[in-house]
Design an enzyme around this catalytic site. Structure first.
Site, PDB file in Angstrom:
ATOM      1  N   ARG A   2     -83.567  23.776  14.221  1.00 45.77           N
ATOM      2  CA  ARG A   2     -83.224  24.975  13.450  1.00 45.77           C
ATOM      3  C   ARG A   2     -81.921  25.519  14.023  1.00 45.77           C
ATOM      4  O   ARG A   2     -81.424  25.031  15.049  1.00 45.77           O
ATOM      5  CB  ARG A   2     -84.345  26.031  13.413  1.00 45.77           C
ATOM      6  CG  ARG A   2     -85.307  26.107  14.550  1.00 45.77           C
ATOM      7  CD  ARG A   2     -84.716  26.518  15.833  1.00 45.77           C
ATOM      8  NE  ARG A   2     -83.942  27.728  15.701  1.00 45.77           N
ATOM      9  CZ  ARG A   2     -83.003  28.110  16.529  1.00 45.77           C
ATOM     10  NH1 ARG A   2     -82.683  27.364  17.578  1.00 45.77           N
ATOM     11  NH2 ARG A   2     -82.335  29.234  16.357  1.00 45.77           N
ATOM     12  N   GLY A   3     -81.398  26.563  13.368  1.00 46.68           N
ATOM     13  CA  GLY A   3     -80.068  27.050  13.704  1.00 46.68           C
ATOM     14  C   GLY A   3     -79.098  26.405  12.729  1.00 46.68           C
ATOM     15  O   GLY A   3     -79.061  25.174  12.595  1.00 46.68           O
ATOM     16  N   ARG A  19     -83.729  23.174   3.449  1.00 47.24           N
ATOM     17  CA  ARG A  19     -83.797  24.628   3.600  1.00 47.24           C
ATOM     18  C   ARG A  19     -82.662  25.239   2.780  1.00 47.24           C
ATOM     19  O   ARG A  19     -81.581  24.680   2.693  1.00 47.24           O
ATOM     20  CB  ARG A  19     -83.714  25.062   5.068  1.00 47.24           C
ATOM     21  CG  ARG A  19     -84.986  24.663   5.836  1.00 47.24           C
ATOM     22  CD  ARG A  19     -85.023  25.271   7.226  1.00 47.24           C
ATOM     23  NE  ARG A  19     -85.244  26.703   7.166  1.00 47.24           N
ATOM     24  CZ  ARG A  19     -85.086  27.508   8.229  1.00 47.24           C
ATOM     25  NH1 ARG A  19     -84.667  27.017   9.379  1.00 47.24           N
ATOM     26  NH2 ARG A  19     -85.328  28.802   8.119  1.00 47.24           N
ATOM     27  N   GLN A  59     -88.089  32.907  17.894  1.00 45.39           N
ATOM     28  CA  GLN A  59     -87.018  32.092  18.484  1.00 45.39           C
ATOM     29  C   GLN A  59     -86.378  32.794  19.681  1.00 45.39           C
ATOM     30  O   GLN A  59     -85.830  32.123  20.550  1.00 45.39           O
ATOM     31  CB  GLN A  59     -85.934  31.792  17.437  1.00 45.39           C
ATOM     32  CG  GLN A  59     -86.377  30.875  16.311  1.00 45.39           C
ATOM     33  CD  GLN A  59     -86.821  31.648  15.092  1.00 45.39           C
ATOM     34  OE1 GLN A  59     -87.279  32.792  15.205  1.00 45.39           O
ATOM     35  NE2 GLN A  59     -86.711  31.048  13.926  1.00 45.39           N
ATOM     36  N   ASP A  83     -76.050  32.567   9.065  1.00 50.61           N
ATOM     37  CA  ASP A  83     -76.464  31.374   8.336  1.00 50.61           C
ATOM     38  C   ASP A  83     -75.598  31.132   7.112  1.00 50.61           C
ATOM     39  O   ASP A  83     -75.418  29.994   6.686  1.00 50.61           O
ATOM     40  CB  ASP A  83     -77.941  31.470   7.942  1.00 50.61           C
ATOM     41  CG  ASP A  83     -78.828  31.271   9.161  1.00 50.61           C
ATOM     42  OD1 ASP A  83     -78.974  32.223   9.939  1.00 50.61           O
ATOM     43  OD2 ASP A  83     -79.313  30.141   9.359  1.00 50.61           O
ATOM     44  N   ASN A 115     -78.420  36.279   7.852  1.00 54.29           N
ATOM     45  CA  ASN A 115     -78.834  35.769   9.157  1.00 54.29           C
ATOM     46  C   ASN A 115     -80.341  35.993   9.288  1.00 54.29           C
ATOM     47  O   ASN A 115     -80.984  36.585   8.417  1.00 54.29           O
ATOM     48  CB  ASN A 115     -78.053  36.486  10.278  1.00 54.29           C
ATOM     49  CG  ASN A 115     -78.204  35.790  11.619  1.00 54.29           C
ATOM     50  OD1 ASN A 115     -77.986  34.592  11.722  1.00 54.29           O
ATOM     51  ND2 ASN A 115     -78.600  36.515  12.642  1.00 54.29           N
TER      52      ASN A 115
END
Lengths: 348, 348
Positions: B46-47, B89, B195, B236, B246
């Site tokens: 992720r990220g 995603r 996270q 993001d 984000n």
């Protein structure tokens, strides 16, 4: 049953153990006021009005189970009990308020030791009964603010479990639903202790009121995208200028609502107002054990690395200018809060 | 090792399984691009930048492990792989950006099937290497914004685990610490997937940077009481007008910082900007499974009553006016963002 009840036959206090909900519904019983202080500290009982009522009953237990033979001895012992109870938690004003109300009655008492015991029980029961009545009055005033079709964001737990019975902010929501309004509640889970998902969701389920749980940080998304029409929460202490201390996260929720022109209401009894404090910065903010932040599990695994530390302020302060209005047992208060608050209190 | 790495000898992708941290450090290996898409969806990786790099390697896997015998057949197959990867995603722009960059290279290719395979691997490796270089450039620009003695609130994970190596917002913080500045990080735990407490705290522990975890709702307390001097987070996707999507909770954090005159910075590579979207309201916001909200345990017990439902938006949008500045690989951008953003992009 009520969140906390006096058992006359056994001279004991019965309280729902809120640490175990929603997994288990259990009743704890108390005969020693020191155990009541511990129950307040450990959050077996929580919610500012419920804490106040518990402290009142704690004083009644101290009187009933004391071995004191004379009135002065009993009074001295009750002052010592008061000292223990009133420091169990620092932020909510109701705790100190209820203990002080008990002491005022105790100090003015003459007659026998037995008279004083009876009088402390009467006063503690009165505090609890008044709380229920005040809740219903707030609920009726506040329900007028809710429109048919509203989605309401609610923070922490302010329902029957936070008080003796019915609820403050959640009591308003219950009343609107009882009045036939079609509403939905977005329940802030309310980290770290999750009173929203554990307690408010559990209550709403009992009442049949539609709800969905959200993480606290998601409230901004729903507010900014027009998916919520009202924000309601309670209060643990209100300063003279109208700043409101409440469960941590309330401030950011109020900011997000205010920035999106969504009305924000705090619901509290007048006894939550502490005129001795000029503004909210003077309200003592309890910092609790870091384990409340670190001690949850995600997918059954620990959520923080070994050796991690946390800060855990349990409350924050929402400045008065972010509120649209307050709901009290004397009616709805609008800005300017300080002026209207003093006018309201003068009516007492 | 890097968060994700290409293994030339085995023609496979190796990625740290971020679902298991901080409890266990495990490496997953991938030879099928469909498994990479699933890993993106399930947040093994992720990220936003790491997702982009993973998708690039996914395309390389599709090329290397294809049975296609002709260039047209292989290209057609890679277009089908691209369709699978780019929808894994929805919110981060990097995913679509990396897949499109791979397709541009693929479409322009002539020569043998083997040439195309080699070329896709080269390009995926280049995306990853460029990401590391961009991170270091952002870190050097951004570190200038941090003063000795600052306490910085950070949201989600933007460290080495969110990228190929080093980090975006956390990369800036690492750089300031490497430059000898005495700093402390208040780590938003970042519900629902934590996270912050799971990944950022774990990283900071490795780097020896002082930190404390806080619940997301507590940031307002620290900002209002003057206990934090900066706010940093990633991005993001950035719209043409400068609105930043984000991790959910970023918006409320930015609001609280802005209300208390604490500078707020978003750190992202220029590739995060999506000029095709006029403003942040047009950025698609992923809504994930409700189990991420409901599925934690408190004191070993479930946190929500049986049958409870949740809403789970994974991102939110912070309007551009709340930012003090942005950190990009081309330098720091100040308002007016739209104008300065276009000027910066024209320099490419």
């Amino acid at each position: 049953m009520r969140t906390l009840e006096w058992d006359y036959s056994r001279t004991e206090l019965r309280m729902i153990n809120q640490r175990l909900l929603p997994a288990r519904f259990e009743i704890n019983t108390y005969q020693d006021y020191r155990d009541v202080a511990a129950a307040i500290r450990d959050m077996v009982v929580r919610g500012a009005p419920a804490i106040g009522a518990a402290a009142g009953f704690g004083m009644a237990l101290a009187a009933c189970h004391s071995g004191a033979q004379s009135l002065p001895d009993l009074k001295a012992e009750l002052h010592r009990a008061a000292d223990v109870l009133k420091v169990a938690r620092p932020t909510a004003v109701n705790l100190g308020w209820a203990v002080q109300r008990m002491l005022t009655v105790i100090d003015s008492q003459s007659g026998t030791v037995e008279d004083l015991r009876r009088r402390t029980v009467d006063e503690a029961v009165r505090i609890a009964d008044e709380d229920v009545e005040i809740n219903h009055r707030m609920a009726h005033f506040g329900a007028e603010l809710i429109q048919d079709g509203d989605t309401i964001i609610h923070h922490c737990n302010t329902g029957a479990l936070a008080v003796v019975d019915w609820g403050t902010a959640l009591g308003v929501i219950r009343q609107a639903y009882a009045d036939g309004k079609k509403i939905k509640v977005l329940v802030d889970e309310t980290r770290p202790r999750l009173q929203g998902s554990r307690l408010t969701a559990w209550e709403l389920q009992q009442y049949g009121i539609p709800y969905e749980i959200i993480s606290d940080g998601a409230a901004g998304y729903f507010l900014r995208s027009g998916q919520a029409q009202k924000v309601f929460f309670g209060a643990d202490r209100v300063a003279a200028n109208g700043d409101v201390a409440n469960k941590v996260g309330s401030y950011m929720l109020a900011l997000a609502a205010h920035a999106n022109h969504v009305p924000v209401y705090s619901v509290f009894p007048i006894s939550s107002v502490d005129l001795s404090l000029e503004n909210g910065d003077l309200i003592p903010i309890e910092e609790r054990d870091e384990d409340e932040v670190l001690g949850i599990q995600f997918h059954g695994e620990p959520v923080a690395p070994q050796g991690a530390h946390a800060r855990n302020p349990a409350f924050d302060v929402t400045p008065h200018h972010l509120f649209t209005g307050w709901v009290t047992e004397k009616g709805i208060v609008y800005p300017p809060f300080k002026k209207n608050l003093l006018r309201l209190m003068a009516q007492q």
